[in-house]
Design a protein around this motif. Structure first.
Motif, PDB file in Angstrom:
ATOM      1  N   ILE A  43      31.416  44.539  47.920  1.00  0.00           N
ATOM      2  CA  ILE A  43      32.670  44.370  48.658  1.00  0.00           C
ATOM      3  C   ILE A  43      33.431  43.142  48.158  1.00  0.00           C
ATOM      4  O   ILE A  43      34.663  43.164  47.982  1.00  0.00           O
ATOM      5  N   LEU A  46      34.849  43.775  44.850  1.00  0.00           N
ATOM      6  CA  LEU A  46      36.049  44.580  45.076  1.00  0.00           C
ATOM      7  C   LEU A  46      37.207  43.694  45.511  1.00  0.00           C
ATOM      8  O   LEU A  46      38.352  43.903  45.091  1.00  0.00           O
ATOM      9  N   ASN A  47      36.921  42.693  46.321  1.00  0.00           N
ATOM     10  CA  ASN A  47      37.972  41.793  46.794  1.00  0.00           C
ATOM     11  C   ASN A  47      38.626  41.044  45.641  1.00  0.00           C
ATOM     12  O   ASN A  47      39.850  40.849  45.612  1.00  0.00           O
ATOM     13  N   TYR A  50      40.799  43.477  43.838  1.00  0.00           N
ATOM     14  CA  TYR A  50      41.957  43.832  44.657  1.00  0.00           C
ATOM     15  C   TYR A  50      42.993  42.716  44.654  1.00  0.00           C
ATOM     16  O   TYR A  50      44.206  42.969  44.562  1.00  0.00           O
ATOM     17  N   ASP A  68      37.837  35.188  49.549  1.00  0.00           N
ATOM     18  CA  ASP A  68      36.534  35.690  49.988  1.00  0.00           C
ATOM     19  C   ASP A  68      36.168  35.152  51.367  1.00  0.00           C
ATOM     20  O   ASP A  68      35.598  35.862  52.202  1.00  0.00           O
ATOM     21  N   TRP A  76      34.048  41.061  57.263  1.00  0.00           N
ATOM     22  CA  TRP A  76      32.649  41.363  56.985  1.00  0.00           C
ATOM     23  C   TRP A  76      31.706  40.864  58.074  1.00  0.00           C
ATOM     24  O   TRP A  76      30.836  41.612  58.546  1.00  0.00           O
ATOM     25  N   ASN A 124      30.262  52.154  45.628  1.00  0.00           N
ATOM     26  CA  ASN A 124      31.064  51.236  44.814  1.00  0.00           C
ATOM     27  C   ASN A 124      32.087  52.002  43.984  1.00  0.00           C
ATOM     28  O   ASN A 124      33.248  51.592  43.860  1.00  0.00           O
ATOM     29  N   TRP A 127      34.976  53.175  46.113  1.00  0.00           N
ATOM     30  CA  TRP A 127      35.849  52.120  46.628  1.00  0.00           C
ATOM     31  C   TRP A 127      36.755  51.491  45.577  1.00  0.00           C
ATOM     32  O   TRP A 127      37.547  50.603  45.909  1.00  0.00           O
ATOM     33  N   PRO A 132      39.639  45.972  50.383  1.00  0.00           N
ATOM     34  CA  PRO A 132      38.316  45.755  50.998  1.00  0.00           C
ATOM     35  C   PRO A 132      38.376  45.674  52.517  1.00  0.00           C
ATOM     36  O   PRO A 132      37.411  46.045  53.197  1.00  0.00           O
ATOM     37  N   VAL A 135      38.098  49.180  53.645  1.00  0.00           N
ATOM     38  CA  VAL A 135      36.742  49.692  53.407  1.00  0.00           C
ATOM     39  C   VAL A 135      35.808  49.260  54.527  1.00  0.00           C
ATOM     40  O   VAL A 135      35.051  50.063  55.097  1.00  0.00           O
TER      41      VAL A 135
END
Length: 404
Positions: A43, A46-47, A50, A68, A76, A124, A127, A132, A135
């Protein structure tokens, strides 16, 4: 101690390396991590992708830690805390499996072909390029529907109180049947789509009733331990979208047939219920049926144990012929000879003869099945012929309770 392992410090240039990506690559040969550890890392990878995508030329790698940190605190951490809910009726040691077991049924609802051994990679890939935040929010939106199927003494507290009584009842019945883990992807998805107003509650009820009938009939007729049903339920949503007619059609395969009425009736009237894992579930369903017709009801009845009215042992039965002994063995474990009772009452039974124990049952039990027994077979000697008669009545009722 130092001769037994090596410590490696890895320093990264944050302007050139993504720490999450480095961790992911190094861990391939490192310690085995849980699914949530690996998914969390993906994740945050992915961030990074993104943020670069949406900010393009203005992206600043030095600010990635801030991106993050915001994702962790806002999305999260609340999701993980939700998934790690500690339920009082579940042992603390089950928390790890509660968390990790969520991701496979979730992954199957993203792609029903996902193998369990590759679910982190498949998620993964699914996505790639997504936000994120979205997601994590999507995963979180499935959690309560997953919790609905968690086993435990107080599972009813995890059923959404906004559901109709009919839907709550069929969920309770599936719990009592001890529905296999393999069914969760479909059951969870139905509740998710119901919450999203994409399907009707009545359709969900009908689908769940079909699942219950299919599983129980297979248990009784084939002594099915439910191996191999994963192949059915992992794709049942994709094939049916919770259309009851399509569910009835697709739940059956060449190797996993839906037992018809003839096979089901013959199984009940000829095969013992006592040794089956679903015996308490079956007795409870019949008890509920009888209680619905009773003038007075005892709510929240719990079947602690079940036992035979005609005892398993022939020692006190005074049989005179081998035919009598054979009839005893043929009928002793049939459903018609089994009755629910408390542990304390069952402990007093031992090998007491039928007449003496029946007097105790009538005096102390509150179960409706004993009341009906007294009405239906008053002043008759309990034995194989009456057991056959009661079993046949139950079998005829069962055909309607678990329809084909």
């Amino acid at each position: 101690l130092l001769n037994k392992f090596i410590i490696a410090d890895i320093y990264l240039d944050e302007t050139k390396h993504n720490s999450n990506e480095v961790f992911d690559r190094l861990n391939i040969r490192g310690q085995t991590l849980s699914s949530i550890d690996l998914i969390r890392n993906n994740i945050f990878m992915l961030n990074s992708d993104y943020q670069k995508l949406i900010q393009k030329n203005s992206y600043n790698n030095n600010l990635q830690n801030n991106y993050d940190s915001q994702l962790f605190q806002n999305e999260w951490e609340p999701f993980q805390d939700h998934l790690e809910t500690k339920f009082p009726d579940r042992e603390p040691k089950l928390l790890k499996s509660q968390v990790d077991d969520f991701f496979f049924p979730f992954a199957l609802n993203k792609n029903h072909k996902t193998p369990k051994t590759n679910l982190v990679h498949e998620l993964n890939m699914n996505w790639k390029g997504l936000n994120p935040d979205d997601v994590i929010n999507e995963m979180d939106s499935y959690v309560n529907h997953y919790f609905t199927w968690l086993k435990g003494n107080d599972f009813k507290s995890r059923i959404d109180k906004s559901y109709s009584k009919s839907l709550q009842d069929v969920i309770i019945h599936l719990h009592q049947l001890n529905t296999p883990q393999a069914t969760i992807p479909f059951l969870m998805r139905c509740l998710y789509e119901l919450k999203s107003n994409n399907i009707k509650e009545q359709d969900v009820i009908e689908c769940f009733n079909i699942v219950e009938s299919f599983l129980f009939r297979r248990t009784y007729v084939y002594d099915d331990e439910m191996t191999g049903i994963h192949a059915i339920f992992k794709k049942l949503w994709v094939e049916t979208k919770a259309d009851p007619k399509k569910v009835r059609l697709n739940i059956e395969t060449k190797t996993k047939v839906f037992p018809d009425d003839k096979a089901f009736f013959e199984a009940i009237t000829n095969k013992g219920l006592y040794i089956k894992g679903a015996q308490k579930y079956a007795l409870l369903q019949y008890e509920e049926h009888l209680s619905n017709k009773a003038f007075e009801k005892y709510p929240n009845q719990l079947i602690e144990t079940c036992d035979h009215l005609m005892p398993q042992s022939i020692n006190n039965m005074n049989y005179k012929t081998q035919s009598d002994i054979d009839e005893h063995h043929r009928t002793v474990n049939l459903w018609g000879n089994l009755f629910p009772m408390s542990k304390s009452l069952n402990s007093k039974k031992s090998n007491m003869n039928t007449n003496d124990f029946y007097k105790k049952l009538k005096q102390h039990t509150r179960f409706e099945s004993i009341e009906c027994l007294n009405k239906d077979y008053r002043n008759q000697t309990w034995g194989p012929s009456l057991i056959d008669d009661r079993t046949n009545k139950i079998a005829n009722w069962a055909l309607n309770r678990w329809p084909f």
